[in-house]
Design a protein around this motif. Structure first.
Motif, mmCIF file in Angstrom:
data_model
loop_
_atom_site.group_PDB
_atom_site.id
_atom_site.type_symbol
_atom_site.label_atom_id
_atom_site.label_comp_id
_atom_site.label_asym_id
_atom_site.label_seq_id
_atom_site.Cartn_x
_atom_site.Cartn_y
_atom_site.Cartn_z
ATOM 1 N N ASN A 60 -30.315 35.104 18.598
ATOM 2 C CA ASN A 60 -28.984 34.867 19.738
ATOM 3 C C ASN A 60 -29.727 33.146 20.771
ATOM 4 N N GLU A 63 -27.782 34.122 27.136
ATOM 5 C CA GLU A 63 -28.120 34.635 27.206
ATOM 6 C C GLU A 63 -26.467 35.604 28.058
ATOM 7 N N ASP A 68 -22.871 33.126 24.128
ATOM 8 C CA ASP A 68 -23.519 32.831 22.675
ATOM 9 C C ASP A 68 -22.735 32.999 21.131
#
Length: 215
Positions: A60, A63, A68
């Motif tokens: 990832n 957030e 992302d």
């Protein structure tokens, strides 16, 4: 307030210079080579991302789900265009978001194909478009490299600088440019999914590259 502007502009210029001088290499280049070697299928960008994530090689990156997705796409496209350049003139990696595949031979019109994709390729090879600072990019790539080293079974203990240069077949006074050029040459030569590749030698080259980047 007026006096602060030159200082801000100077910091921006320094950050831009740091990004241009990154010694990092996109670690996704090498697992992508494995995917293309072990599967002759045509890939889509999101399918590549899913496959790398399942192998523990895609993290990832933000957030925000939207950011992302963008950053994953950027990292993948950057690696694809880097690999495309590295494989020429022997092979051609077709890079289209919905049709990515490695051709065993480069087509006769490869110059035209490169010209058609020039703007897109330049965009994804420019780390400024990742929308972050140089330190974040370095930390991200270092994290990805750590995952890849674990994936291929590399020794986490760093080699001494001179020992690493010896593995890379370089002189003690090798420049950063010499090291990066030799790294790509040897990694491409010994990648286990290349003709006559060698997994042990490839791991040794990866370990030497990581040691020289850190020194």
């Amino acid at each position: 307030m007026l006096l602060a502007k030159p200082a801000i502009a100077e910091k921006v210029q320094e950050a831009n210079a740091d990004i241009k001088c990154l010694r990092e290499d996109n670690p996704l280049i090498w697992p992508l080579m494995t995917l293309f070697k072990t599967s002759a299928r045509s890939w889509k960008v999101h399918h590549l991302a899913t496959e790398l994530q399942q192998r523990g090689l895609m993290h990832n990156l933000d957030e925000s789900p939207e950011k992302d997705l963008f950053k994953r796409n950027f990292l993948l496209m950057n690696a694809l265009y880097e690999l495309q350049q590295m494989l020429l003139p022997e092979q051609w990696l077709q890079v289209k978001s919905m049709d990515i595949q490695l051709l065993r031979l480069a087509p006769a019109n490869v110059d035209l194909l490169q010209y058609e994709d020039q703007s897109l390729r330049e965009y994804y090879l420019d780390w400024h478009n990742y929308d972050t600072c140089a330190n974040v990019v370095k930390e991200m790539l270092a994290s990805f490299w750590h995952s890849y080293e674990k994936y291929i079974g590399a020794n986490p203990k760093r080699l001494a600088h001179l020992d690493a240069l010896k593995v890379m077949e370089l002189a003690a006074d090798a420049s950063d440019q010499d090291i990066r050029r030799q790294w790509r040459k040897l990694a491409l030569r010994w990648h286990p999914d290349r003709p006559d590749g060698d997994a042990v030698k490839f791991r040794q080259i990866c370990e030497a590259w990581q040691a020289l980047k850190a020194s």
